[in-house]
Design a protein around this motif. Structure first.
Motif, mmCIF file in Angstrom:
data_model
loop_
_atom_site.group_PDB
_atom_site.id
_atom_site.type_symbol
_atom_site.label_atom_id
_atom_site.label_comp_id
_atom_site.label_asym_id
_atom_site.label_seq_id
_atom_site.Cartn_x
_atom_site.Cartn_y
_atom_site.Cartn_z
ATOM 1 N N TYR A 232 0.834 -1.193 0.000
ATOM 2 C CA TYR A 232 0.000 0.000 0.000
ATOM 3 C C TYR A 232 0.872 1.247 0.000
ATOM 4 C CZ TYR A 232 -3.460 -3.495 1.141
ATOM 5 O OH TYR A 232 -4.258 -4.616 1.110
ATOM 6 N N THR A 234 0.402 4.486 0.204
ATOM 7 C CA THR A 234 -0.500 5.569 0.561
ATOM 8 C C THR A 234 0.220 6.785 1.110
ATOM 9 O OG1 THR A 234 -0.783 4.571 2.748
ATOM 10 C CG2 THR A 234 -2.384 3.973 1.050
ATOM 11 N N SER A 282 -7.627 -0.218 -10.163
ATOM 12 C CA SER A 282 -8.166 -0.004 -8.826
ATOM 13 C C SER A 282 -7.378 -0.748 -7.757
ATOM 14 C CB SER A 282 -9.636 -0.452 -8.778
ATOM 15 O OG SER A 282 -9.764 -1.818 -9.151
ATOM 16 N N ASP A 283 -6.152 -1.172 -8.097
ATOM 17 C CA ASP A 283 -5.335 -1.935 -7.152
ATOM 18 C C ASP A 283 -3.908 -1.396 -7.153
ATOM 19 O OD1 ASP A 283 -3.977 -3.764 -5.620
ATOM 20 O OD2 ASP A 283 -4.845 -5.522 -6.584
ATOM 21 N N MET A 284 -3.496 -0.770 -6.073
ATOM 22 C CA MET A 284 -2.188 -0.119 -6.024
ATOM 23 C C MET A 284 -1.021 -1.093 -5.890
ATOM 24 S SD MET A 284 -1.822 1.686 -2.282
ATOM 25 C CE MET A 284 -3.011 2.954 -2.662
ATOM 26 N N TRP A 289 2.529 1.981 -9.715
ATOM 27 C CA TRP A 289 1.882 2.959 -8.848
ATOM 28 C C TRP A 289 2.899 3.522 -7.869
ATOM 29 C CZ3 TRP A 289 -3.763 3.026 -7.045
ATOM 30 C CH2 TRP A 289 -4.629 2.807 -8.129
ATOM 31 N N HIS A 294 -5.891 4.132 -0.530
ATOM 32 C CA HIS A 294 -6.383 2.764 -0.336
ATOM 33 C C HIS A 294 -7.700 2.864 0.419
ATOM 34 C CE1 HIS A 294 -6.443 -1.526 0.145
ATOM 35 N NE2 HIS A 294 -6.340 -1.459 1.467
ATOM 36 N N GLN A 295 -8.787 2.889 -0.323
ATOM 37 C CA GLN A 295 -10.102 3.105 0.279
ATOM 38 C C GLN A 295 -10.762 1.757 0.581
ATOM 39 O OE1 GLN A 295 -13.094 5.230 -2.100
ATOM 40 N NE2 GLN A 295 -13.655 6.349 -0.253
ATOM 41 N N ASP A 390 -8.626 1.231 -4.881
ATOM 42 C CA ASP A 390 -7.495 2.139 -4.737
ATOM 43 C C ASP A 390 -7.570 3.215 -5.808
ATOM 44 O OD1 ASP A 390 -6.681 0.476 -2.692
ATOM 45 O OD2 ASP A 390 -5.288 -0.652 -3.948
#
Length: 520
Positions: A232, A234, A282-284, A289, A294-295, A390
């Motif tokens: 992640y 983030t 939609s995937d980090m 990336w 990361h929701q 994501d």
């Protein structure tokens, strides 16, 4: 006591760090902590910092206010590369029509202004308190300071791009006194200390000076810190801080620094495979990336979210009634062997490759959905029942594009192609490097800009790209897909007041030092 939008951000702590029980570390989410306990120890500070990052994508007042991702949507809807296929719901329609941002009373300017200054205020609070944390080492403090400075620089940068005039380096060169330069016009307040006092607007140049100072300091402080390249990504690490610095330099027409920092930022990242390119963005965990949100499903608002508006498969009234498609001229400019072209539908009856909105109870396409040629499948949620995924803030591909553009704008066309070719060939194995390196940036469909527009479609760049280049909005092509009644502004000349968001009326009324830009 009057409340000013420029200092209201402190109250975000009540939302993301709110009060909690004695055993708060065990019973509350990872972004909540008692406000008066933040600086008791380094763990609490890290929790508070997580809250600042969450503030970037949490929902504020309504469905069009899902943090920075909502601004990303707005930036692309205000461009020409995303086309609305139907009137659909009212959400973001006023932004698409170039109406909302020019009204002092509209929620869009209010939300955008409030969003970035809340983030700035929270970063300032952590910066001012970190040195009194008793158990923190100097290295731990430096990492948190670096992240907060990068966040503050990024938020000021976003705000001045919206509310200030375009940064025009050439105008400054032609007028060293600055008397006629847009750089001496008002941008946004520079806020480097948390304060309850109202703040006046600084000039565009002053805001960029502070942005660069914050980023330069952040890059130094983050040197040697472990890169945020795990599952992640983030948090901002040094590579992301350099990536933001590259964006700023590109916007300032500082081509040397733009190329330098972009090339440094991208070190260690790998471009994704063509198979990964079709995985839904939609995937980090994707290899290229650099930074994102990361929701989690339990963080979703009741209505809204980035994927409720931008995914192709989540069954929302917005996506079901108004699938987004690519500007047809841009689509036609891509080679048939370019993987990016496969993100857009060339046959509305192709339910295998373009199922569109999915009924989560059956796993089948929703019969009532609107379908349109050239609709996208770039953004796809893993579970069509949940609009969580994501959200990409920065990818390595953008750094290749920044560096290539910066080199070409210096006339270093061969170097520009050396940088661009690996990306272009990765996306299109049949890409052939042009024998003549001239004309890489002659118009918005020339090689570098075509690559940038196709690569970053839907990721929040187009309005800002048009503004920084001083290029007109052009939706007028007979084949672009835009229609006059829906798009409203088919064309908009470069420059002028319409390229600036208005300062919200609530800030003008509450803050005696705040001045609106005069119309022109």
């Amino acid at each position: 006591m009057k409340k000013y939008l420029s200092i209201l951000p402190v109250f975000l702590f009540l939302l993301t760090l709110g009060s909690c029980k004695k055993d708060y570390l065990d019973t509350t989410p990872s972004d909540q902590i008692d406000a008066d306990k933040i600086f008791d120890n380094i763990t609490n500070v890290k929790v508070a910092l997580n809250g600042v990052y969450r503030a970037m994508y949490m929902q504020y007042s309504d469905q069009e206010q899902d943090g920075h991702p909502a601004i990303m949507i707005t930036m692309d809807y205000m461009g020409e590369d995303i086309v609305h296929t139907a009137t659909g719901t009212s959400y973001f329609r006023g932004a698409y029509r170039w109406v909302d941002h020019r009204s002092e009373l509209n929620d869009l300017p209010y939300f955008a202004y409030r969003l970035y200054y809340r983030i700035i205020a929270n970063a300032n609070i952590i910066l001012e308190g970190i040195d009194r944390v008793p158990d923190a080492t100097e290295a731990q403090k430096n990492v948190i300071k670096g992240e907060c400075l990068a966040i503050r620089g990024w938020a000021h940068f976003m705000s001045v791009q919206l509310f200030g005039k375009r940064y025009d380096a050439e105008a400054l060169l032609n007028d060293p006194t600055g008397e006629n330069s847009p750089l001496v016009t008002l941008g946004v307040p520079v806020v480097t200390k948390y304060s309850l006092d109202p703040q006046p607007r600084n000039t565009v140049a002053e805001v960029y000076d502070q942005v660069n100072k914050d980023l330069d300091d952040a890059i130094v402080l983050l040197n040697g810190a472990a890169p945020a390249r795990g599952i992640y990504r983030t948090h901002i690490d040094q590579s992301v801080a350099k990536g933001i610095k590259a964006r700023v330099a590109l916007t300032q027409q500082n081509w040397v620094d733009a190329a330098k920092f972009a090339l440094e930022a991208v070190q260690g990242y790998q471009l994704m495979s063509n198979a990964s390119y079709l995985d839904g963005f939609s995937d980090m965990k994707n290899s290229e990336w650099m930074w994102g949100a990361h929701q989690l499903p339990d963080q979703l608002p009741a209505y809204g979210s980035f994927y409720a508006y931008m995914s192709s498969n989540f069954n929302s009234s917005h996506t079901r009634s108004n699938p987004k498609k690519i500007n047809i001229d841009l689509y036609n400019s891509l080679s048939n062997t370019d993987i990016r072209k496969k993100l857009f539908c060339d046959n509305v009856d192709d339910f295998v490759n373009f199922p569109g909105v999915i009924d989560a109870s059956t796993g089948q396409p929703v019969p009532s959905q609107v379908r349109a040629k050239y609709m996208h499948k770039k953004f796809v949620v893993a579970d069509p029942a949940v609009s969580a995924g994501d959200i990409p803030y920065m990818r390595a591909a953008e750094m290749y594009l920044i560096a290539a553009e910066a080199k070409a704008r210096q006339g270093l066309n061969a170097e520009a192609l050396d940088i661009l070719e690996p990306l272009a060939k990765n996306r299109d194995p049949n890409f052939v490097r042009p024998a003549n390196s001239e004309g890489l940036l002659t118009n918005q469909y020339s090689l570098i800009m075509r690559q940038r527009r196709a690569e970053l479609w839907g990721e929040g760049f187009r309005f800002l790209d048009l503004k920084r280049q001083n290029v007109a909005l052009d939706r007028a092509s007979s084949t672009s897909g835009h229609t006059g009644t829906l798009a409203n502004w088919i064309g908009r000349a470069a420059g002028g007041a319409f390229w600036q968001f208005l300062i919200p009326r609530r800030e003008l009324q509450a803050n005696p030092y705040m001045i609106q830009n005069p119309p022109n």
